[in-house]
Write an enzyme that holds these catalytic residues in place. Structure first.
Site, short mmCIF file in Angstrom:
data_model
loop_
_atom_site.label_atom_id
_atom_site.label_comp_id
_atom_site.label_asym_id
_atom_site.label_seq_id
_atom_site.Cartn_x
_atom_site.Cartn_y
_atom_site.Cartn_z
CG ASP A 8 32.94 46.54 37.27
OD1 ASP A 8 31.88 47.09 37.60
OD2 ASP A 8 33.86 46.34 38.08
CG HIS A 55 39.43 53.58 31.69
ND1 HIS A 55 39.56 52.75 32.77
CD2 HIS A 55 39.29 52.76 30.62
CE1 HIS A 55 39.49 51.49 32.38
NE2 HIS A 55 39.33 51.47 31.09
CE1 TYR A 73 44.24 49.85 38.18
CE2 TYR A 73 42.81 48.14 37.29
CZ TYR A 73 43.07 49.12 38.24
OH TYR A 73 42.15 49.37 39.23
CE1 TYR A 87 41.84 47.62 42.65
CE2 TYR A 87 42.39 45.30 42.78
CZ TYR A 87 41.73 46.34 42.15
OH TYR A 87 40.96 46.08 41.03
NE ARG A 88 44.11 45.17 38.28
CZ ARG A 88 42.99 44.63 37.80
NH1 ARG A 88 41.88 44.66 38.52
NH2 ARG A 88 42.96 44.05 36.63
C1 EUG Z 1 36.51 49.03 38.38
C2 EUG Z 1 36.64 48.22 39.48
C3 EUG Z 1 37.89 47.79 39.85
C4 EUG Z 1 39.01 48.18 39.12
C5 EUG Z 1 38.87 48.98 38.02
C6 EUG Z 1 37.62 49.39 37.64
C7 EUG Z 1 35.19 49.49 38.05
C8 EUG Z 1 34.93 50.73 37.65
C9 EUG Z 1 37.17 46.86 41.89
O1 EUG Z 1 38.13 47.01 40.95
O2 EUG Z 1 40.24 47.76 39.53
C10 EUG Z 1 33.62 51.34 37.65
#
Ligand code: EUG
Length: 610
Positions: free
Chosen positions: A212, A451, A151, A532-533
């Site tokens: 995560d 990513h 992000y 959402y973001r």
């Molecule tokens: C993930 C989950 C997110 C996010 C970016 C990455 C996980 C990746 C639920 O939010 O904003 C596998």
């Protein structure tokens, strides 16, 4: 491999508590492995910026900038004002990342960069920095720890902004209350650090809701409305109380914190009168210097489970089965429904191990590779957890099993057959409140892997899951990108997270990623889905999709921005909110825009007295 440094001689990752942003020693082996794989996957030295002078923000002359920096250095000390004037030699990795730009840049590496980083040690010093920025009209961009990867990382939206790195010297856990199950934190406290502190105190009755990856700031992730995988799940919903420095330098406390000597700041999030907390989430209306967070009670037992579904077309009926179970809390945590290809990639191996052709990886290759894994041949995997003592878990697990098996060929994978180094056990840790380090291994899919996330919110409905997957697949095929989708199922909606993995050193790969993202954002908005973001480079576009009633929401945001930040110094452009001085000058980034900058600001900088 052309890396200047051999993977075998890499220095170890800094650890907690030596460094606020360090890795817990319990995860040092995972960090070594992750770091080695990244260095092995590098084809060129990771950064190529030959910088000798800081990139200045538009409207600020070098003379004004230098004068301002000298003054700030006198006030904060030389060690706490760091010019970004050296050649960048290494982009590091997740645990050792730069605080001056996005280590996973999807724009040119030199586009979204800071002129300097400054390190306040207290709320009072944050006030001082804000007043300094107003005096010289220098844009500042606060980060908690800068790990907002996918992000924008640590990058500012306006080139040449001064990054205010809050976490480096404000990393105290101010309180952990073992009776109320709450804590009060500064911006530099990571999920790792909070978890380790709770363990060190022997507070085994309290859990941290873990995302995560555990290296991020609890405050930063919560303000960005990040997600955790215990039953608490929604970080923003479980915070309680903020301390904020406003763009003109005043300090406020929200909720009960507005009452001097309050004894319930972390126990009751609302206080009296309008709830202002929302003003400071995903915004540029203030700098959060303290935040309260609620902690989850240890449920007294937990058990991970994983189901494999054979066909791609199983997704829609599965989502229909999930919805009622999730709403009534039989499915208790934010589970992930992940695609087979991501399960292959999370082993950390490059795509070329499986396929050396061009274009998206063929389905036969995915089928063959996933068949070798403990999950067996499948298209989708459900990772979930059941909580509580065994007899309570059994009731829920039986109900889930009965429902999931309505899908022909659905298989429950017995955890006892899954090797300890399989990703399943990483999800198991995370869903049990133990922050881990494994998720980013799929970045090694391509050399110099980076990513960016496409993150639309969807109803928990089969037809929506299908529609979003079709939309994403169409754009991925168009741009020849492998599709890495995961559905994160909340209580009444799900976040689909599609991670585009690209080689950041290749301009054509960055462009393909951006074009794919822009296409998906627009396609999704036409069908009623919003993100959402999002990444800094897409904030204008995403904000533009939330345009009901002639952009009424953005008009309100701009009125608030003008009232709270009249000089427009705080994170200009964040979430698409531009201060008056920047408006109608082409600062917004949209489809077809190469550059990230507009034409100047009005009025130019100069010494301004408030
Ligand atoms: C993930 C989950 C997110 C996010 C970016 C990455 C996980 C990746 C639920 O939010 O904003 C596998």
């Amino acid at each position: 491999m052309a890396s200047t440094q051999q993977a075998s001689e890499l220095p170890d990752t800094p650890t907690l508590p030596n460094t606020h942003s360090g890795i817990p020693t319990r995860l040092l082996d995972k960090a070594r492995r992750a770091k080695t794989l990244i260095w092995q996957g590098r084809s060129v030295p990771a950064s190529q910026i030959p910088r000798t002078e800081p990139a200045l923000p538009q409207g600020v002359s070098r003379t004004t900038f230098n004068t301002a920096i000298v003054e700030l250095t006198q006030q904060l000390g030389a060690a706490n004002v760091e010019l970004n004037d050296k050649p960048a030699v290494d982009n590091g990795w997740y645990m050792e990342h730069p605080n001056t730009h996005d280590m996973m840049h999807v724009t040119d590496e030199d586009a979204l960069v800071a002129s300097a980083a400054v390190y306040p040690s207290s709320t009072a010093e944050v006030q001082l920095i804000v007043r300094w920025a107003n005096q010289y009209r220098i844009p500042i961009f606060p980060i908690s720890m800068g790990r907002n990867l996918g992000y924008g990382g640590a990058a500012p939206r306006v080139r040449g902004s001064v990054v205010v790195d809050l976490g480096k010297r404000m990393s105290n856990i101010l309180n952990i209350d073992p009776d109320d199950y709450t804590c009060l934190l500064e911006p530099g406290v990571s999920f790792y650090a909070l978890y380790e502190a709770i363990k060190a105190k022997g507070y085994d009755h309290m859990w941290v809701d873990t995302p995560d990856l555990g290296g991020g700031s609890v405050i930063g992730n919560t303000l960005d409305r990040g997600v955790g995988y215990t039953p608490y799940g929604d970080h923003w919903a479980t915070h309680a109380g903020l301390e904020v420095v406003l763009p003109t330098g005043e300090i406020i406390r929200t909720g009960m914190g507005a009452l001097p000597g309050s004894n319930t700041w972390q126990a009751f999030p609302y206080g009296f009168g309008p709830v202002q907390d929302g003003l400071f989430s995903q915004s540029n209306f203030g700098i959060v210097t303290k935040m309260g967070m609620t902690l989850m009670p240890n449920p007294g037992g937990h058990e991970s489970f994983m189901y494999a579904f054979e066909r791609d077309s199983d997704l829609a009926p599965l989502i229909e089965i999930i919805r009622p179970l999730r709403i009534c809390n039989v499915l208790e945590n934010v589970a992930q429904v992940r695609s087979a290809v991501q399960t292959i990639a999370v082993q950390g191996r490059p795509r070329t191990d499986f396929f050396t052709g061009s274009g998206a990886i063929p389905q036969e290759v995915i089928d063959k590779e996933v068949s070798k894994l403990p999950c067996g041949k499948c298209a989708w995997l459900y990772y979930g957890m059941s909580y509580g003592p065994a007899y309570i878990r059994q009731y829920k697990l039986d109900a889930i099993d009965k429902e999931f098996r309505k899908i022909p060929g659905a298989r429950k994978v017995d955890p006892q057959t899954i090797p300890r180094d399989n990703y399943f056990w990483s999800r198991d840790q995370i869903a049990a409140g133990v922050p881990d380090l494994e998720e980013l291994l799929w970045c090694n899919w391509v050399p110099n892997g980076s990513h960016i996330a496409f993150s639309p919110v969807s109803p928990i409905r089969g037809k929506d899951a299908k529609q979003l997957m079709e939309l994403a697949r169409r754009r991925h095929t168009e741009h020849k990108i492998d599709l890495f989708p995961a559905f994160c199922v909340g209580l009444r909606e799900m976040h689909l997270i599609v991670e585009i993995v690209f080689d950041k050193t290749k301009p054509e790969a960055r462009k393909a990623a951006m074009d794919c993202m822009r296409g998906m954002v627009d396609d999704a908005a036409k069908l009623g889905y919003g993100e959402y973001r999002t990444h800094l480079a897409l904030m204008d576009q995403v904000a533009g999709t939330y345009n009901w009633n002639d952009n009424a929401l953005m008009k309100l945001n701009e009125r608030l921005k003008d009232a709270l930040d009249p000089q427009g110094i705080l994170a200009p452009g964040k979430s698409g909110i531009w201060p008056k001085r920047y408006r109608a000058r082409g600062w917004e980034m949209g489809v077809g825009d190469e550059g990230v900058e507009g034409k100047g600001v009005e009025p130019e900088a100069g010494s301004v007295r408030l």
